[in-house]
Scaffold this motif. Structure first.
Motif, PDB file in Angstrom:
ATOM      1  N   ILE A  89       0.822  -1.209   0.000  1.00 12.45           N
ATOM      2  CA  ILE A  89       0.000   0.000   0.000  1.00 12.45           C
ATOM      3  C   ILE A  89       0.857   1.261   0.000  1.00 12.45           C
ATOM      4  O   ILE A  89       0.637   2.195  -0.785  1.00 12.45           O
ATOM      5  N   VAL A  90       1.839   1.313   0.904  1.00 16.10           N
ATOM      6  CA  VAL A  90       2.694   2.500   1.003  1.00 16.10           C
ATOM      7  C   VAL A  90       3.482   2.715  -0.282  1.00 16.10           C
ATOM      8  O   VAL A  90       3.608   3.846  -0.777  1.00 16.10           O
ATOM      9  N   TYR A  91       3.998   1.627  -0.862  1.00 13.76           N
ATOM     10  CA  TYR A  91       4.774   1.765  -2.096  1.00 13.76           C
ATOM     11  C   TYR A  91       3.926   2.354  -3.221  1.00 13.76           C
ATOM     12  O   TYR A  91       4.312   3.333  -3.859  1.00 13.76           O
ATOM     13  N   PRO A 165      11.472   8.879   2.591  1.00  9.75           N
ATOM     14  CA  PRO A 165      11.369  10.318   2.868  1.00  9.75           C
ATOM     15  C   PRO A 165      10.557  10.646   4.116  1.00  9.75           C
ATOM     16  O   PRO A 165      10.781  11.681   4.736  1.00  9.75           O
ATOM     17  N   PHE A 166       9.627   9.783   4.523  1.00  6.67           N
ATOM     18  CA  PHE A 166       8.793  10.078   5.690  1.00  6.67           C
ATOM     19  C   PHE A 166       9.460   9.683   7.008  1.00  6.67           C
ATOM     20  O   PHE A 166       8.886   9.862   8.074  1.00  6.67           O
ATOM     21  N   PRO A 174      12.279  16.757  14.511  1.00  2.00           N
ATOM     22  CA  PRO A 174      11.883  15.694  15.451  1.00  2.00           C
ATOM     23  C   PRO A 174      10.372  15.604  15.633  1.00  2.00           C
ATOM     24  O   PRO A 174       9.826  14.499  15.753  1.00  2.00           O
ATOM     25  N   VAL A 175       9.697  16.754  15.644  1.00  2.62           N
ATOM     26  CA  VAL A 175       8.246  16.740  15.807  1.00  2.62           C
ATOM     27  C   VAL A 175       7.576  16.076  14.609  1.00  2.62           C
ATOM     28  O   VAL A 175       6.686  15.225  14.760  1.00  2.62           O
ATOM     29  N   GLN A 176       7.992  16.448  13.410  1.00  6.23           N
ATOM     30  CA  GLN A 176       7.413  15.851  12.214  1.00  6.23           C
ATOM     31  C   GLN A 176       7.719  14.362  12.143  1.00  6.23           C
ATOM     32  O   GLN A 176       6.884  13.554  11.720  1.00  6.23           O
ATOM     33  N   ASN A 180       4.994  11.400  11.962  1.00  7.68           N
ATOM     34  CA  ASN A 180       5.012  10.395  10.901  1.00  7.68           C
ATOM     35  C   ASN A 180       5.024   8.976  11.467  1.00  7.68           C
ATOM     36  O   ASN A 180       4.321   8.089  10.965  1.00  7.68           O
ATOM     37  N   ILE A 181       5.824   8.764  12.502  1.00 11.49           N
ATOM     38  CA  ILE A 181       5.892   7.433  13.104  1.00 11.49           C
ATOM     39  C   ILE A 181       4.571   7.076  13.769  1.00 11.49           C
ATOM     40  O   ILE A 181       4.100   5.934  13.683  1.00 11.49           O
TER      41      ILE A 181
END
Length: 208
Positions: A89-91, A165-166, A174-176, A180-181
């Motif tokens: 899905i991510v790809y 990239p994410f 660090p916040v972004q 993302n995680i």
């Protein structure tokens, strides 16, 4: 309940096919890198940073165990199916446009990103034990993605290289990165819920 107790001959044969496709796709990618002049050690080290490659290898090992008639914990199967589904899905949603490939590269690429994810989900839907999983088991699907994030951030802090990239600490704050995680964790949790729901639906249909 163990997976072995619910495995049919068809389940084992199809599991063997998935294991061979996953392993073969990764080996083809390694072979293409070697043909391109990359030393084996460097190719293995570089490829070991990708969630796609690592997950396909785990899928290959998991389905090889199933094909051999040995037991696999349903939670493990759930976690790995969610992981490989996430790979596909991510790809296709976020990463496919970043790559330009030709020839055998296309075969290897779609092997790990398309064929193996689709077949793994189909196998899970058809053969995973209906009574082996509960909604509360869904949390197990986040363990591998979180461990991978920890691994890649630790590795990247030394090498300065990040595969996606994410999760690139060179460009993200660090916040972004934390956002993302967290989003990635919720994404895999949702996949786990869908997979368990799919099994429970199959169970209800079988009972009717």
């Amino acid at each position: 309940m163990t997976l072995l107790s619910s495995c049919t001959r068809a389940a084992r044969i199809s599991a063997a096919v998935i294991a061979l496709l996953a392993c073969g796709s990764v080996l083809l990618q390694i072979g293409l890198n070697l043909l391109g002049g990359e030393p084996l050690a460097e190719a293995l080290w570089r490829m070991s940073r990708f969630f796609t490659i690592l997950t396909n290898l785990i899928i290959a090992a998991t389905f090889a165990v199933v094909a051999g008639g040995r037991s696999v914990a349903p939670r493990w199967l759930l976690a790995m199916t969610a992981a490989i589904a996430g790979v596909g899905i991510v790809y296709h949603a976020l990463l496919s446009h970043l790559l330009v490939q030709v020839g055998a590269e296309i075969i290897a690429n779609h092997g790990v990103h398309t064929v193996v994810p689709i077949l793994s989900v189909i196998w899970f839907a058809m053969f995973a034990p209906v009574d082996g999983l509960r909604w509360r088991d869904t949390w197990t699907v986040v363990i591998w993605p979180v461990l991978y994030c920890v691994y890649i951030l630790a590795r990247g802090s030394v090498t300065g290289m990040y595969p996606y990239p994410f999760i690139d600490a060179n460009t993200l704050s660090p916040v972004q990165m934390a956002i993302n995680i967290a989003g990635l964790t919720l994404f895999f949790l949702a996949l786990g819920l869908l997979l368990v729901g799919m099994l429970r639906l199959r169970g209800r249909k079988s009972a009717n």
